[in-house]
Design a protein around this motif. Structure first.
Motif, PDB file in Angstrom:
ATOM      1  N   VAL A  93       0.830  -1.419   0.010  1.00 39.33           N
ATOM      2  CA  VAL A  93       0.082   0.079   0.116  1.00 39.33           C
ATOM      3  C   VAL A  93       0.889   1.319  -0.120  1.00 39.33           C
ATOM      4  N   ALA A  94       0.564   2.109  -0.940  1.00 44.70           N
ATOM      5  CA  ALA A  94       1.403   3.401  -0.917  1.00 44.70           C
ATOM      6  C   ALA A  94       0.393   4.635  -0.674  1.00 44.70           C
ATOM      7  N   VAL A  95       1.159   5.525  -0.290  1.00 48.04           N
ATOM      8  CA  VAL A  95       0.250   6.843  -0.033  1.00 48.04           C
ATOM      9  C   VAL A  95       1.255   7.959  -0.239  1.00 48.04           C
ATOM     10  N   THR A  96       0.698   9.105  -0.722  1.00 46.61           N
ATOM     11  CA  THR A  96       1.426  10.518  -0.518  1.00 46.61           C
ATOM     12  C   THR A  96       1.737  11.060   0.893  1.00 46.61           C
ATOM     13  N   GLN A  97       2.953  10.959   1.020  1.00 47.47           N
ATOM     14  CA  GLN A  97       3.561  11.473   2.329  1.00 47.47           C
ATOM     15  C   GLN A  97       3.430  12.970   2.478  1.00 47.47           C
ATOM     16  N   GLY A 125       5.767   5.281   1.706  1.00 48.80           N
ATOM     17  CA  GLY A 125       5.342   6.909   1.563  1.00 48.80           C
ATOM     18  C   GLY A 125       6.148   7.375   0.254  1.00 48.80           C
ATOM     19  N   VAL A 126       5.428   8.098  -0.375  1.00 52.46           N
ATOM     20  CA  VAL A 126       5.648   8.715  -1.922  1.00 52.46           C
ATOM     21  C   VAL A 126       5.741  10.132  -1.726  1.00 52.46           C
ATOM     22  N   HIS A 127       6.742  10.872  -2.254  1.00 53.73           N
ATOM     23  CA  HIS A 127       6.798  12.226  -2.733  1.00 53.73           C
ATOM     24  C   HIS A 127       5.797  12.395  -3.760  1.00 53.73           C
ATOM     25  N   HIS A 128       5.061  13.627  -3.376  1.00 55.52           N
ATOM     26  CA  HIS A 128       3.918  13.950  -4.351  1.00 55.52           C
ATOM     27  C   HIS A 128       4.643  14.260  -5.616  1.00 55.52           C
ATOM     28  N   ILE A 129       5.802  14.955  -5.765  1.00 58.19           N
ATOM     29  CA  ILE A 129       6.296  15.510  -7.233  1.00 58.19           C
ATOM     30  C   ILE A 129       6.821  14.129  -7.568  1.00 58.19           C
ATOM     31  N   ALA A 130       7.594  13.130  -6.947  1.00 60.67           N
ATOM     32  CA  ALA A 130       8.389  12.142  -7.489  1.00 60.67           C
ATOM     33  C   ALA A 130       7.181  11.382  -8.528  1.00 60.67           C
TER      34      ALA A 130
END
Length: 353
Positions: A93-97, A125-130
């Motif tokens: 599960v991934a989410v915008t951090q 956790g994922v960076h929105h701009i990435a």
């Protein structure tokens, strides 16, 4: 249960598909997506709040958070249904951090943590701009190194991506982001929110353009500045009003858009040449701007630079792009602990894999 953190390399040898469920709630779109092996979109459900925020002329953070709370559960269920999968078919599960509005980020973070914990799945956790940059991975083959031109409501940056998931910001806005400037100019022209599409439409309808300045800054700078341009537009409108002169909104829109696009395109191409990039990658909500896409296409063709741009559906905020970026972390076993915090000011370089 604190979750998984920096585990060993995960096998992605193609024997079993890697289905990542991702949640994106950084601003005013609630989205859940399921992407297979970092490239194949099985479901990408997006619920926009534009109509809710139009009456306020911009995003109201508290209202956005409440709307995310109302939507997230049924959107999660719909994504699983559209993908034809059960929770046990998921790998992570991934989410915008971050970055984003802290209240909005928290809603997605809590939902993703709860789901991952209940299903005993690793969390990423994922960076929105990435995510915006790797939205291109869903439709194109990326070649490193490349330059990413990120243009959105909150960000305007030139990013050198030297290898997979390795980011270095070489230029950024010193004041307003391009999308923010579009909204402010649209408001001055009494256009509806969000202003970008309306400015873009008027610019294409215009037969002439009001002459406006270009902020090139220092000769060797890849930074941007749009605050002065916004002020110049307001000055033109105020002077016309004081003199009782009717000024064509389309001419103002074209002058403004031409100024923004000239600087974005020329600095991006200069960066490609200076850093020996193999591609120029367009990313972010303003990547949907027809004028920007047309000018970039023409200039890149002249310069012999391959240009990648996502389809319009993947330019604005969506969870598929978050899943695409999350796949980079999944392959390296870089999972987040369950006490991961939402970070509204998260730095892109700090997120690098």
């Amino acid at each position: 249960m604190r979750g998984f953190h920096m585990s060993k390399q995960v096998s992605t040898d193609g024997v079993k598909p890697v289905n990542i469920l991702a949640v994106e709630t950084s601003c005013d779109e609630t989205s859940v997506s399921i992407v297979r092996d970092g490239k194949e979109i099985l479901a990408n459900v997006v619920s926009s709040q534009i109509e809710t925020h139009q009456r306020f002329g911009g995003v109201v953070p508290e209202v956005a958070s409440r709307k995310h709370v109302e939507s997230i559960t049924w959107i999660l269920e719909e994504a699983l249904e559209k993908a034809g999968l059960q929770p046990e078919d998921l790998a992570a599960v991934a989410v915008t951090q971050g970055p984003g509005l802290v209240g909005s980020l928290l809603v997605g973070m809590v939902a993703a943590k709860a789901f991952a914990c209940a299903m005993e799945l690793p969390l990423i956790g994922v960076h929105h701009i990435a995510g915006h940059i790797y939205a291109n991975q869903l439709v194109h083959e990326l070649a490193y190194p490349f330059i990413a031109l990120v243009v959105s409501g909150g960000h305007t940056e030139l990013v050198l991506v030297e290898s997979e998931g390795q980011f270095r910001i070489i230029g950024q806005t010193r004041d307003d982001a391009a999308g923010e400037a579009y909204d402010k100019v649209a408001r001055a022209l009494q256009l509806p929110y969000p202003g970008g599409p309306h400015i873009d439409r008027l610019a294409h309808e215009a037969v002439e353009a009001v002459t406006l300045p270009r902020a090139w800054l220092e000769p060797d700078s890849y930074d941007f500045s749009f605050s002065g341009l916004k002020s110049a537009v307001l000055a033109v409108l105020n002077q016309a009003n004081m003199k009782g002169i009717a000024i064509e909104p389309a001419a103002v829109a074209k002058g403004f858009q031409d100024s923004v696009i000239d600087v974005l395109v020329e600095k991006a191409l200069r960066a490609v040449q200076a850093y020996g990039a193999q591609q120029l990658v367009l990313a972010g909500g303003v990547a949907a701007n027809k004028g920007l896409r047309a000018r970039l296409t023409a200039r890149c063709a002249e310069a012999g630079v391959p240009l990648l741009a996502p389809p319009l559906s993947l330019c604005t905020d969506n969870a598929a792009m978050i899943a695409a970026a999350a796949f980079l972390k999944y392959r390296r076993g870089q999972f987040a602990p369950f006490d991961m915090k939402a970070e509204p000011l998260l730095k892109l370089e700090a997120w690098s894999v």
